[in-house]
Every structure is written in C-alpha cells, then in structure tokens.
Design a protein around this motif. Sequence first.
Motif, PDB file in Angstrom:
ATOM      1  N   TRP A  61      37.771  43.142  31.413  1.00 40.48           N
ATOM      2  CA  TRP A  61      38.199  42.613  32.423  1.00 40.48           C
ATOM      3  C   TRP A  61      39.306  43.536  33.103  1.00 40.48           C
ATOM      4  CZ3 TRP A  61      43.684  41.008  33.859  1.00 40.48           C
ATOM      5  CH2 TRP A  61      43.635  40.633  35.099  1.00 40.48           C
ATOM      6  N   ILE A 102      47.661  44.843  40.316  1.00 39.58           N
ATOM      7  CA  ILE A 102      47.468  44.009  41.334  1.00 39.58           C
ATOM      8  C   ILE A 102      48.647  43.942  42.893  1.00 39.58           C
ATOM      9  CG2 ILE A 102      46.524  41.937  41.979  1.00 39.58           C
ATOM     10  CD1 ILE A 102      45.370  41.329  39.191  1.00 39.58           C
ATOM     11  N   ILE A 103      49.414  43.528  42.590  1.00 38.13           N
ATOM     12  CA  ILE A 103      50.379  43.102  43.362  1.00 38.13           C
ATOM     13  C   ILE A 103      51.242  44.796  44.047  1.00 38.13           C
ATOM     14  CG2 ILE A 103      52.512  42.879  43.797  1.00 38.13           C
ATOM     15  CD1 ILE A 103      52.658  40.610  42.139  1.00 38.13           C
ATOM     16  N   MET A 105      36.931  39.157  26.177  1.00 37.46           N
ATOM     17  CA  MET A 105      36.034  40.389  27.455  1.00 37.46           C
ATOM     18  C   MET A 105      37.648  40.245  28.120  1.00 37.46           C
ATOM     19  SD  MET A 105      33.862  40.615  28.585  1.00 37.46           S
ATOM     20  CE  MET A 105      32.081  39.621  27.861  1.00 37.46           C
ATOM     21  N   LEU A 106      38.949  39.540  28.225  1.00 39.26           N
ATOM     22  CA  LEU A 106      39.367  39.288  29.432  1.00 39.26           C
ATOM     23  C   LEU A 106      39.865  40.928  29.404  1.00 39.26           C
ATOM     24  CD1 LEU A 106      41.335  36.016  30.197  1.00 39.26           C
ATOM     25  CD2 LEU A 106      40.191  37.482  31.598  1.00 39.26           C
ATOM     26  N   LEU A 132      49.132  41.957  30.259  1.00 38.85           N
ATOM     27  CA  LEU A 132      49.403  40.565  31.229  1.00 38.85           C
ATOM     28  C   LEU A 132      50.235  40.788  32.646  1.00 38.85           C
ATOM     29  CD1 LEU A 132      48.963  37.294  29.992  1.00 38.85           C
ATOM     30  CD2 LEU A 132      47.440  38.385  31.796  1.00 38.85           C
ATOM     31  N   VAL A 144      49.914  42.029  36.232  1.00 35.83           N
ATOM     32  CA  VAL A 144      50.114  41.350  37.461  1.00 35.83           C
ATOM     33  C   VAL A 144      51.141  42.537  38.514  1.00 35.83           C
ATOM     34  CG1 VAL A 144      51.813  39.844  38.338  1.00 35.83           C
ATOM     35  CG2 VAL A 144      50.602  39.365  36.515  1.00 35.83           C
ATOM     36  N   VAL A 163      62.947  43.963  39.481  1.00 34.84           N
ATOM     37  CA  VAL A 163      61.872  42.696  38.623  1.00 34.84           C
ATOM     38  C   VAL A 163      60.724  43.242  37.613  1.00 34.84           C
ATOM     39  CG1 VAL A 163      60.659  40.845  39.563  1.00 34.84           C
ATOM     40  CG2 VAL A 163      63.239  41.395  40.809  1.00 34.84           C
ATOM     41  N   ALA A 212      36.097  42.214  43.731  1.00 35.02           N
ATOM     42  CA  ALA A 212      37.117  42.574  41.967  1.00 35.02           C
ATOM     43  C   ALA A 212      35.729  41.196  41.270  1.00 35.02           C
ATOM     44  CB  ALA A 212      38.462  41.953  41.432  1.00 35.02           C
ATOM     45  N   THR A 213      36.107  40.231  41.295  1.00 34.61           N
ATOM     46  CA  THR A 213      34.799  38.719  40.488  1.00 34.61           C
ATOM     47  C   THR A 213      33.700  39.133  40.537  1.00 34.61           C
ATOM     48  OG1 THR A 213      36.512  37.452  42.172  1.00 34.61           O
ATOM     49  CG2 THR A 213      34.488  36.617  40.848  1.00 34.61           C
ATOM     50  N   VAL A 215      47.686  36.133  41.970  1.00 41.31           N
ATOM     51  CA  VAL A 215      47.098  37.316  41.056  1.00 41.31           C
ATOM     52  C   VAL A 215      46.767  35.962  40.053  1.00 41.31           C
ATOM     53  CG1 VAL A 215      48.260  39.026  38.960  1.00 41.31           C
ATOM     54  CG2 VAL A 215      48.851  38.850  41.835  1.00 41.31           C
ATOM     55  N   MET A 257      57.661  37.406  46.867  1.00 42.83           N
ATOM     56  CA  MET A 257      57.152  37.810  45.707  1.00 42.83           C
ATOM     57  C   MET A 257      55.904  36.488  44.166  1.00 42.83           C
ATOM     58  SD  MET A 257      60.336  40.525  44.155  1.00 42.83           S
ATOM     59  CE  MET A 257      61.350  40.050  44.701  1.00 42.83           C
ATOM     60  N   THR A 310      34.667  36.674  22.499  1.00 43.21           N
ATOM     61  CA  THR A 310      35.391  35.377  22.903  1.00 43.21           C
ATOM     62  C   THR A 310      36.199  35.945  24.515  1.00 43.21           C
ATOM     63  OG1 THR A 310      37.559  35.849  22.752  1.00 43.21           O
ATOM     64  CG2 THR A 310      36.335  34.864  20.893  1.00 43.21           C
ATOM     65  N   PRO A 311      36.300  35.151  25.161  1.00 40.31           N
ATOM     66  CA  PRO A 311      37.123  34.998  26.417  1.00 40.31           C
ATOM     67  C   PRO A 311      38.126  35.341  26.500  1.00 40.31           C
ATOM     68  CG  PRO A 311      35.588  32.928  26.257  1.00 40.31           C
ATOM     69  CD  PRO A 311      35.823  33.106  24.578  1.00 40.31           C
ATOM     70  N   TYR A 330      60.778  45.678  43.566  1.00 39.79           N
ATOM     71  CA  TYR A 330      59.990  45.354  42.255  1.00 39.79           C
ATOM     72  C   TYR A 330      60.239  46.146  41.464  1.00 39.79           C
ATOM     73  CZ  TYR A 330      56.100  41.541  44.004  1.00 39.79           C
ATOM     74  OH  TYR A 330      55.705  40.404  44.741  1.00 39.79           O
ATOM     75  N   MET A 338      30.103  34.322  28.143  1.00 42.37           N
ATOM     76  CA  MET A 338      29.665  33.834  26.105  1.00 42.37           C
ATOM     77  C   MET A 338      28.353  33.489  26.190  1.00 42.37           C
ATOM     78  SD  MET A 338      32.032  35.684  25.391  1.00 42.37           S
ATOM     79  CE  MET A 338      32.801  36.797  26.160  1.00 42.37           C
ATOM     80  N   PHE A 353      33.103  42.411  38.690  1.00 42.96           N
ATOM     81  CA  PHE A 353      33.672  41.951  37.024  1.00 42.96           C
ATOM     82  C   PHE A 353      32.615  41.078  36.081  1.00 42.96           C
ATOM     83  CE2 PHE A 353      35.966  38.338  33.843  1.00 42.96           C
ATOM     84  CZ  PHE A 353      35.420  39.563  33.274  1.00 42.96           C
ATOM     85  N   ILE A 382      39.942  45.436  36.312  1.00 46.03           N
ATOM     86  CA  ILE A 382      40.604  45.616  36.872  1.00 46.03           C
ATOM     87  C   ILE A 382      41.600  46.494  37.139  1.00 46.03           C
ATOM     88  CG2 ILE A 382      43.341  44.541  35.999  1.00 46.03           C
ATOM     89  CD1 ILE A 382      41.610  43.180  38.591  1.00 46.03           C
ATOM     90  N   MET A 417      43.732  34.314  41.173  1.00 49.47           N
ATOM     91  CA  MET A 417      42.570  35.307  40.397  1.00 49.47           C
ATOM     92  C   MET A 417      42.838  35.954  38.979  1.00 49.47           C
ATOM     93  SD  MET A 417      43.031  39.169  42.320  1.00 49.47           S
ATOM     94  CE  MET A 417      41.812  40.392  41.765  1.00 49.47           C
ATOM     95  N   ALA A 454      34.716  35.037  32.621  1.00 52.01           N
ATOM     96  CA  ALA A 454      34.193  35.629  30.732  1.00 52.01           C
ATOM     97  C   ALA A 454      33.334  34.527  30.561  1.00 52.01           C
ATOM     98  CB  ALA A 454      35.820  35.989  30.527  1.00 52.01           C
ATOM     99  N   TRP A 455      34.170  33.166  30.383  1.00 52.94           N
ATOM    100  CA  TRP A 455      33.340  32.514  29.869  1.00 52.94           C
ATOM    101  C   TRP A 455      32.018  31.764  29.786  1.00 52.94           C
ATOM    102  CZ3 TRP A 455      32.324  27.460  31.698  1.00 52.94           C
ATOM    103  CH2 TRP A 455      32.083  26.075  30.884  1.00 52.94           C
TER     104      TRP A 455
END
Lengths: 42, 502
Positions: free
Chosen positions: B320, B259-260, B315-316, B252, B256, B199, B292-293, A25, A18, B311-312, B196, A40, B296, B324, A28, A36-37
């Motif tokens: 993103w 994605i897993i 954007m995330l 976040l 995670v 957890v 994915a990259t 991840v 895990m 801002t980044p 999972y 900009m 995105f 995702i 990634m 993203a950076w």
Amino acid sequence: MREQLNPVRSWAGYVLGMVIEAAYVTVMIAVAALVAWAVMPR
Amino acid sequence: MTGSRKRVAALATIGYYIGRVITGVGLLMLVPITVALLYQEWNTVVDFLVGLAAALIVGYGLVHVCYRAPRKLAWVHGMVAASVSWLVAMAVAALPYWLSGHWGSYLDSMFDIMSGFTTTGLVLVQDLDHLANGLNMWRHLLTYVGGQGMVVLALSFLIREMAGAYTIYVGEGKDERLLPNVRHTAQAIWLVSIVYLVVGTFFQMLAGLWIGQHLDRAFFHGMWVFMGAWSTGGFAPQSSNIQYYHSLLYELVGAVIMIIGSFNFALHWAVWTGNRKEIYRNIEVVSFFVTATLTFAMVALGMSKTGLYSTPLIMLRKGWYQLISGHTTTGFSTIFARQFAKDWTPLALAGMIMAQLIGGSACSTAGGYKGLRVGIVFKALMDEIKKIVSPSSAVIVTKFHHVKDVVLEDRHVRSAALIIILYTVAWLGGTLVATYYGYPFLDAAFETASANGNVGLSIGITAPTMPNLLKVVYIMIMWAGRLEFMSVFAIIGFLVWEVRGR
C-alpha cells in the motif's frame, strides 16, 4: 473558473479543517487495511 | 504599433515576468546558504553565492531590460512566460548542484532540478548519503516551492501588477480561484502550505525523535521529509529514501501528509473555511478513494500470490505504501527500486502504473491525469449510458460536485479528455524511447509513468549512466506533465506565429 467566497476564516476553523482531513485519511488507511487483510491466503 | 514593435513589446513583457520569477528563485538560495553557514559547510556556501549572483544577474537583468514593457499579458504570452520561467529557473538553479561535484554533468544537475521543481523525485545525484546539509535544504526547498508553483510564489511576494497575473498563474497549471483576486488566491495557497509546513514538520520531527534521532537531525529530516511528502515530491535526505528510518510511525506520518498534500487547494480552502462536508462530497476525493482502493486491490492481489508480504501489516507497509506514494505522485519508497522489477508481479506493476498515471488532484502539488478529470470522464460515460437507455425525448442532466454543484457540460468533458489523451501520448512516447534504448517494456512503462505523472518511484532506469537523450526526454515530460501541456503548446504556437506572422 470557479469563484469561492467563504465567510468563515479563523484559526480554530483551520485546525478543525486539518483534523477533518486527517480523519478522512485515517478512514482511507482503514479501508486499505481491510483490503490487505482480505487478500491474505488462509 | 507596427507588427515588429508589437512583437518586441510582447517579448519584453514575457521577459519582465520571467525576470521576476528568476529573481525569486535566486533569493530562495538564501535559505540553503543559512543552513550551510549553520553547519559550517564553506564550500557549499560559496557554491550557492555563485548561484545567487547568477540568478540575480539574470533576473534583475531581464527586469531592467524589459522594465518599460506593458504589464498586461495576452493569454499566450502568460502561458509562454510561465513555461519558459520553469526552463530558465532550471538552468539557473542547477548551478550550485553542478559546482558541488555530486552530479556527473550539468545535464544531470538540471535533471534533478526539474525533478525537484516538478515534484517528481527521480534523482541522478551521486553519493546522496554524504550530501551537504545546505544542498539537501536546496533539494527539498525546490520541491516545496515547485509544488505550490514558482509563479504562485512570485505572485504572492514579488509581482504587484495584477494585469498579467492571472494568465501566468493559469499557465503554471493551476486554474482555480480560491478567492476572487488572483494574488489573494496565491497567498491563500501559501497560507495552507505554510500552516501545514509547521504542523507536519512538528509531527515528523516527533517521529524522528521517537526513533532516536538527535534534535537538529530530527528537525531537518522532519522538515525535509515533510516537504517531500506535502509537495508530493518524494525527495528524502538519504539514498534509501523512507526505508532508511525503518519505522512504521515515520512511514505513517509521511503517508498522511502525502495524501493530504495531494488534495486540491480549493478543497483545503473549502474545508478550512466552513464547508466541512466537501471532504466526502467532492468529486476528486471520491474519485481518488475509488481508484486508490481499486489499484491497491490489484497490487495486493498481485503480491499475495508471491507470499512475499505475508501479513496485512507488511502488505500495508510495502504494497500500500508504494501504491499510495505512486497514486499521490509522491515517490517515497520503502523498498529498493529493483525490487519492483524482481519481486513484483505484472498485475501489481499494472496497478502501480495505473495509479501513477491517474495521480492526485487538480490544482494541488500532485501530477498525473488528476482525480477531477477522471471523475468527469466517468460521469460523462455514465451520462452517455443513461442517454442510450432512456427514451429519446428524455432530458438527462448530470451534475458533479466540486466546491459547488456543477452541471456537466461538453466543454468540461472535452477539456478533461484532451488532457488525459495528451498525458497518455506523452507516456507512450517516453516508453517507446526507453524501449528503444533496450529497457524491458514493462520497466520502461513504469519509469515513464513515474516521470510523466511527476511521481518519482523508480524501477531502476533512472541512473547517471542512462542515455543522455532519455534524460532530456524525461526532463521534457516532467516539465510538460507538471504544466499540463497547454503552456508547452503555447510556446510552439508562439514561435510559429512569430516566424509566420498571425
């Protein structure tokens, strides 16, 4: 069909698995943050 | 046996396995009943008791009537049993929804059940923010069970006969054996998912407590959001989805998990049981990372022109996260549906559509073409180019790595390409139907990619007021997409054979 016989089965192994998956991840997300950076406008 | 006797025996065998699966779905209602009792939601308890009774009558009735049938299943019968199980389960599991009054019609209830079972996440529920806790438990439990597969559930706990087990397991869209025995494989899938669950719920609950939720609410929201993320389902307990929490931490943790959750169970099993390098060697992981990259980058470039996500970090969280969510076929969102139509540029939407169509991994909870197939087709393309530039006497051998090194053969490419073509045809067909009803082409393409890839992101088409025929079309493409088409074609083949004879 693929058959897979893995010899190691332990709770410690599952936990490590895990952690490895979460680490992947994280990498990634870090790459996505770079993208993203990069886009900009400056 | 004579021909007609054989047919009756085959139908009885299929009926027996469907009965087992429906019994399993019925028994699952004990979970929402418990939650409803806990919160003293008496109307919801009654709704589920009616649903439970109906499921047990149908399930045990079928098992009882078909009990003497042979347990051994031919391939076609296994596939028919799997695909019909999903339809019957949809009809039975929709009863508590319909009785609750939160869905406009029985069709709407069945739409949401199929959306849950197939881990899509499109919803027609009305007034979600005031839904009973028992009903929310049912929504998320369905998506959790649907991710692993109802047949996998039945195989793990209800079906002891091994003769027919493997065929219906494959019929449900999972064709990998983690262990030599299919029942042990099903149990291994559940082991990974339940570990999972514990957890993931814990971490999501911590994030809930961090943003100020009470303990019980943090626990249930944590568990439900985990179920939505892990199963790549996309259901959330509030109508504004993940945006409701307004928390980077909450987003976040969910990201995670989703994605897993989109990884192949064979990959989980390999990484968990000693084959650690699989995490970066596996063709699906590589394929997912690259697509994915790239998608995105399309979204980011498309949105950077607008200056909306300035801002980044924004954007995330906005670009993103939706990307995702679409690529893993989850369907969580941190923006409103109509923002896709009003704020997002065509380039960004094209990236989203591509990501939704590609989807997650084979033998996972995710939908779409699957990374394995995209990887195989890409390898085949490289293989062809190598053949063109090499001398005619050269022997080109291409391998791909999925748990072990496999030599790329025509049968791999043929199978992967066929499924990709079928997904694309279904997507185009659904898009045309939506366009026929007057929705703009880009909106229709987005929403249909979402339904077909079992994603659940909406651009605003899916609503109780949408045409009934479009609801039926989306139910069918969600179902066909989740079962990867072959089981659905098995039904057609089976019916034709029954009518015409073999």
